[in-house]
Design an enzyme around this catalytic site. Structure first.
Site, PDB file in Angstrom:
ATOM      1  N   ALA A  14       1.323  -1.015   0.622  1.00  0.00           N
ATOM      2  CA  ALA A  14      -0.268   0.156  -0.033  1.00  0.00           C
ATOM      3  C   ALA A  14       1.260   1.246   0.038  1.00  0.00           C
ATOM      4  CB  ALA A  14      -1.156   0.550   1.595  1.00  0.00           C
ATOM      5  N   ILE A  17       8.130   1.221  -0.088  1.00  0.00           N
ATOM      6  CA  ILE A  17       9.011   0.343  -1.092  1.00  0.00           C
ATOM      7  C   ILE A  17       7.841  -0.593  -1.932  1.00  0.00           C
ATOM      8  CG2 ILE A  17      10.214  -1.538  -1.426  1.00  0.00           C
ATOM      9  CD1 ILE A  17      12.066  -0.056   0.734  1.00  0.00           C
ATOM     10  N   GLY A  18       6.676  -1.056  -1.398  1.00  0.00           N
ATOM     11  CA  GLY A  18       5.821  -1.764  -2.030  1.00  0.00           C
ATOM     12  C   GLY A  18       5.044  -0.894  -3.066  1.00  0.00           C
ATOM     13  N   ALA A  20       6.346   0.395  -5.294  1.00  0.00           N
ATOM     14  CA  ALA A  20       7.244   1.199  -5.772  1.00  0.00           C
ATOM     15  C   ALA A  20       7.540   0.682  -6.936  1.00  0.00           C
ATOM     16  CB  ALA A  20       8.282   1.981  -5.189  1.00  0.00           C
ATOM     17  N   ASP A  36      -2.274  -5.830   1.555  1.00  0.00           N
ATOM     18  CA  ASP A  36      -1.808  -5.141   2.858  1.00  0.00           C
ATOM     19  C   ASP A  36      -2.499  -5.063   3.754  1.00  0.00           C
ATOM     20  OD1 ASP A  36       0.650  -2.471   2.577  1.00  0.00           O
ATOM     21  OD2 ASP A  36      -1.105  -2.492   4.891  1.00  0.00           O
ATOM     22  N   VAL A  65       0.744 -10.594   6.703  1.00  0.00           N
ATOM     23  CA  VAL A  65       0.994 -11.947   6.498  1.00  0.00           C
ATOM     24  C   VAL A  65       1.524 -12.465   7.347  1.00  0.00           C
ATOM     25  CG1 VAL A  65       2.177 -10.631   4.323  1.00  0.00           C
ATOM     26  CG2 VAL A  65       3.341 -10.927   6.410  1.00  0.00           C
ATOM     27  N   TYR A 151      15.815  -6.771  14.029  1.00  0.00           N
ATOM     28  CA  TYR A 151      16.006  -6.529  12.883  1.00  0.00           C
ATOM     29  C   TYR A 151      16.635  -6.767  12.128  1.00  0.00           C
ATOM     30  CZ  TYR A 151      14.377  -3.741   8.259  1.00  0.00           C
ATOM     31  OH  TYR A 151      14.043  -3.441   7.512  1.00  0.00           O
ATOM     32  N   THR A 188      11.756   5.726   3.425  1.00  0.00           N
ATOM     33  CA  THR A 188      10.115   5.913   3.858  1.00  0.00           C
ATOM     34  C   THR A 188       9.369   5.957   5.017  1.00  0.00           C
ATOM     35  OG1 THR A 188      10.130   3.535   4.208  1.00  0.00           O
ATOM     36  CG2 THR A 188      10.621   3.721   1.921  1.00  0.00           C
TER      37      THR A 188
HETATM   38  N1  LIG Z   1      13.176   1.779   4.396  1.00  0.00           N
HETATM   39  C1  LIG Z   1      14.274   1.619   4.414  1.00  0.00           C
HETATM   40  O1  LIG Z   1      15.960   2.212   5.324  1.00  0.00           O
HETATM   41  C2  LIG Z   1      14.442  -0.299   4.450  1.00  0.00           C
HETATM   42  C3  LIG Z   1      13.410  -1.108   4.417  1.00  0.00           C
HETATM   43  N2  LIG Z   1      13.586  -2.184   3.919  1.00  0.00           N
HETATM   44  C4  LIG Z   1      12.390  -2.997   3.857  1.00  0.00           C
HETATM   45  O2  LIG Z   1      11.971  -3.074   2.994  1.00  0.00           O
HETATM   46  C5  LIG Z   1      10.427  -3.750   3.056  1.00  0.00           C
HETATM   47  C6  LIG Z   1       9.381  -1.987   3.536  1.00  0.00           C
HETATM   48  O3  LIG Z   1       9.648  -1.130   4.003  1.00  0.00           O
HETATM   49  P1  LIG Z   1       9.523   0.267   4.063  1.00  0.00           P
HETATM   50  O4  LIG Z   1       8.323   0.263   2.517  1.00  0.00           O
HETATM   51  O5  LIG Z   1      10.132   1.207   4.126  1.00  0.00           O
HETATM   52  O6  LIG Z   1       7.910   0.068   5.035  1.00  0.00           O
HETATM   53  P2  LIG Z   1       6.375   0.932   5.241  1.00  0.00           P
HETATM   54  O7  LIG Z   1       6.571   1.127   6.794  1.00  0.00           O
HETATM   55  O8  LIG Z   1       6.929   2.270   4.120  1.00  0.00           O
HETATM   56  O9  LIG Z   1       5.121   0.609   4.473  1.00  0.00           O
HETATM   57  C7  LIG Z   1       5.593  -1.051   4.892  1.00  0.00           C
HETATM   58  C8  LIG Z   1       4.046  -2.026   4.174  1.00  0.00           C
HETATM   59  O10 LIG Z   1       3.237  -3.128   4.592  1.00  0.00           O
HETATM   60  C9  LIG Z   1       2.499  -2.741   5.114  1.00  0.00           C
HETATM   61  N3  LIG Z   1       2.609  -3.828   6.138  1.00  0.00           N
HETATM   62  C10 LIG Z   1       3.505  -3.433   7.793  1.00  0.00           C
HETATM   63  N4  LIG Z   1       2.780  -5.193   8.587  1.00  0.00           N
HETATM   64  C11 LIG Z   1       2.623  -5.883   7.836  1.00  0.00           C
HETATM   65  C12 LIG Z   1       1.614  -6.985   7.439  1.00  0.00           C
HETATM   66  N5  LIG Z   1       1.663  -7.662   8.563  1.00  0.00           N
HETATM   67  N6  LIG Z   1       1.165  -7.982   6.652  1.00  0.00           N
HETATM   68  C13 LIG Z   1       0.287  -7.053   5.565  1.00  0.00           C
HETATM   69  N7  LIG Z   1       0.857  -5.814   5.308  1.00  0.00           N
HETATM   70  C14 LIG Z   1       1.570  -5.316   6.338  1.00  0.00           C
HETATM   71  C15 LIG Z   1       2.158  -1.981   5.933  1.00  0.00           C
HETATM   72  O11 LIG Z   1       0.617  -0.971   6.009  1.00  0.00           O
HETATM   73  C16 LIG Z   1       2.989  -0.562   4.872  1.00  0.00           C
HETATM   74  O12 LIG Z   1       1.827  -0.381   3.837  1.00  0.00           O
HETATM   75  C17 LIG Z   1      10.578  -3.601   4.320  1.00  0.00           C
HETATM   76  O13 LIG Z   1      10.464  -5.569   4.740  1.00  0.00           O
HETATM   77  C18 LIG Z   1      11.768  -2.864   5.550  1.00  0.00           C
HETATM   78  O14 LIG Z   1      12.332  -3.653   6.139  1.00  0.00           O
HETATM   79  C19 LIG Z   1      14.857  -2.701   4.093  1.00  0.00           C
HETATM   80  C20 LIG Z   1      16.102  -1.601   4.141  1.00  0.00           C
HETATM   81  C21 LIG Z   1      15.734  -0.545   4.310  1.00  0.00           C
HETATM   82  C1  LIG Z   2      18.006   2.993  11.386  1.00  0.00           C
HETATM   83  C2  LIG Z   2      16.863   1.643  10.414  1.00  0.00           C
HETATM   84  C3  LIG Z   2      16.605   2.411   9.223  1.00  0.00           C
HETATM   85  C4  LIG Z   2      15.995   1.379   8.301  1.00  0.00           C
HETATM   86  C5  LIG Z   2      16.275  -0.139   8.462  1.00  0.00           C
HETATM   87  C6  LIG Z   2      16.944  -0.472   6.585  1.00  0.00           C
HETATM   88  O1  LIG Z   2      16.323  -1.880   6.556  1.00  0.00           O
HETATM   89  C7  LIG Z   2      18.016  -0.281   6.585  1.00  0.00           C
HETATM   90  C8  LIG Z   2      19.208  -1.090   6.873  1.00  0.00           C
HETATM   91  C9  LIG Z   2      20.263   0.380   6.618  1.00  0.00           C
HETATM   92  C10 LIG Z   2      21.791   0.142   6.428  1.00  0.00           C
HETATM   93  C11 LIG Z   2      21.944  -1.219   7.436  1.00  0.00           C
HETATM   94  C12 LIG Z   2      23.761  -1.434   7.691  1.00  0.00           C
HETATM   95  C13 LIG Z   2      24.237  -2.552   7.733  1.00  0.00           C
HETATM   96  C14 LIG Z   2      25.713  -2.379   8.313  1.00  0.00           C
HETATM   97  C15 LIG Z   2      26.829  -2.786   8.378  1.00  0.00           C
HETATM   98  O2  LIG Z   2      26.657  -4.088   8.101  1.00  0.00           O
HETATM   99  C16 LIG Z   2      27.841  -2.931   9.323  1.00  0.00           C
HETATM  100  O3  LIG Z   2      28.595  -3.910  10.132  1.00  0.00           O
HETATM  101  C17 LIG Z   2      28.926  -1.860   9.012  1.00  0.00           C
HETATM  102  C18 LIG Z   2      28.593  -1.138   8.636  1.00  0.00           C
HETATM  103  C19 LIG Z   2      29.213   0.346   6.856  1.00  0.00           C
HETATM  104  C20 LIG Z   2      29.588  -0.784   5.800  1.00  0.00           C
HETATM  105  C21 LIG Z   2      29.788   1.037   5.229  1.00  0.00           C
HETATM  106  C22 LIG Z   2      30.778   0.880   4.482  1.00  0.00           C
HETATM  107  O4  LIG Z   2      32.139   1.232   4.919  1.00  0.00           O
HETATM  108  O5  LIG Z   2      30.959   0.537   3.801  1.00  0.00           O
END
Ligand SMILES: NC(=O)C1=CN([C@@H]2O[C@H](COP(=O)(O)OP(=O)(O)OC[C@H]3O[C@@H](n4cnc5c(N)ncnc54)[C@H](O)[C@@H]3O)[C@@H](O)[C@H]2O)C=CC1
Ligand SMILES: CC/C=C\C[C@H](O)/C=C/C=C\C=C\C=C\C(=O)[C@@H](O)C/C=C\CCC(=O)O
Length: 262
Positions: A14, A17-18, A20, A36, A65, A151, A188
């Site tokens: 909804a 990232i989903g 997009a 969702d 889910v 996480y 997001t």
């Molecule tokens: N935003 C970030 O920095 C990053 C996010 N991710 C991962 O990407 C995925 C999407 O995250 P975002 O779009 O950032 O989050 P978001 O919070 O913007 O969107 C998440 C969506 O999932 C839905 N949702 C939550 N729980 C649910 C459930 N139990 N069943 C069905 N739908 C559910 C929400 O209603 C929402 O529409 C997640 O798995 C997240 O861990 C990975 C790396 C970075």
């Molecule tokens: C605050 C959390 C927000 C969003 C969660 C989401 O899934 C994003 C995660 C993003 C980054 C994760 C980082 C992981 C870090 C590591 O692996 C560290 O051990 C190493 C850190 C940096 C490497 C960078 C470099 O020097 O190339």
């Protein structure tokens, strides 16, 4: 794999990232079931998408889910509406270290639940047409995010599960590829509301902020482009694809094969 005429299920679609991912799949000719827990956002999104991409290209299905029944019913409805399912993106996820059991249930068990349902529907050995599954992990699935140990654990779990099930699917001639995407920070709601969701290591948030400064913040279309690559490149199975603002690529893992010397 060309996407014209293919059908996809995207969880947590909804917003963020989903959403997009849904848009890029529609743009490339697929039909998409938007799953969702947020009915209002999901239904509004699907209304807009069907105006933009054509009637009945997108379908909203309310689904948590965490629920076997809801997930099963959603797969059934999507298969009935579209004829078959070719693509699953297990994207739904949360970040809340204070509700760590919920994170395990949604981020890891939800991905396993979705993957096993997709294998049943899609595997060639069960009358299906094969296909591809992409699981949304995180860069936190590759290394530790100090403020978010649970996480981090769920995302490491998603990558381990993806690699094992991908190898098992290939060895079983299922005709289904399974890959994981590992984005760094993405702008997001999950990311912008993080401050209120850190648990006992919230005092380490300075280190997380430094990491954000270092890695930057991706936008959702940049992440969706990578999904398209994992869905369409038929040579990729059991891969983890990392995407950061300044680089992207497949992650090398150590080989533990018994034929390798230590
Ligand atoms: N935003 C970030 O920095 C990053 C996010 N991710 C991962 O990407 C995925 C999407 O995250 P975002 O779009 O950032 O989050 P978001 O919070 O913007 O969107 C998440 C969506 O999932 C839905 N949702 C939550 N729980 C649910 C459930 N139990 N069943 C069905 N739908 C559910 C929400 O209603 C929402 O529409 C997640 O798995 C997240 O861990 C990975 C790396 C970075
Ligand atoms: C605050 C959390 C927000 C969003 C969660 C989401 O899934 C994003 C995660 C993003 C980054 C994760 C980082 C992981 C870090 C590591 O692996 C560290 O051990 C190493 C850190 C940096 C490497 C960078 C470099 O020097 O190339």
């Amino acid at each position: 794999m060309a996407l014209d005429g293919k059908t996809a299920i995207v969880t947590g679609a909804a917003m963020g990232i989903g959403k997009a991912i849904t848009e890029i799949l529609l743009k490339n000719g697929a039909k998409v079931a938007v799953l969702d827990v947020n009915k209002v956002e999901g239904e509004n999104l699907v209304k807009d998408l069907n105006k933009e991409y054509g009637a009945d290209r997108a379908l909203f299905l309310s689904c948590n889910v965490e629920s076997d029944e809801e997930f099963k019913a959603a797969f059934q409805k999507a298969a009935e509406a579209f004829g078959a399912i070719d693509i699953l993106c297990n994207n739904a996820g949360i970040l809340n270290e204070e509700k760590w059991q919920d994170m395990i249930s949604i981020n890891l068990a939800g991905v396993i639940r979705g993957t096993y349902l997709a294998l049943e529907h899609m595997r060639k050995t069960n009358g299906g047409g094969g296909g591809v599954i992409v699981n949304i992990a995180s860069m936190a699935g590759l290394g530790p995010l100090l403020t978010c140990p649970v996480y981090t654990a769920t995302k490491h779990g998603v990558i381990g599960f993806t690699r094992a099930v991908a190898a098992a699917s290939a060895a079983s001639n299922y005709g289904i590829r399974v890959n994981a995407l590992c984005p760094s920070f993405v702008g997001t709601e999950l990311f912008t509301t993080i401050e209120h969701k850190l648990g006992q290591f919230a005092h380490l948030k300075g280190a997380a902020n430094q990491l954000v400064e270092k890695l930057g913040v991706l936008n959702t279309p940049e992440v969706a482009e990578c999904i398209l690559e994992l869905v369409t490149d038929e040579t990729k199975n059991g891969e983890a694809f990392m995407v950061r603002t300044e680089m992207k690529g497949y992650v090398p893992f150590p080989s533990l094969s018994s034929t390798d010397k230590p």
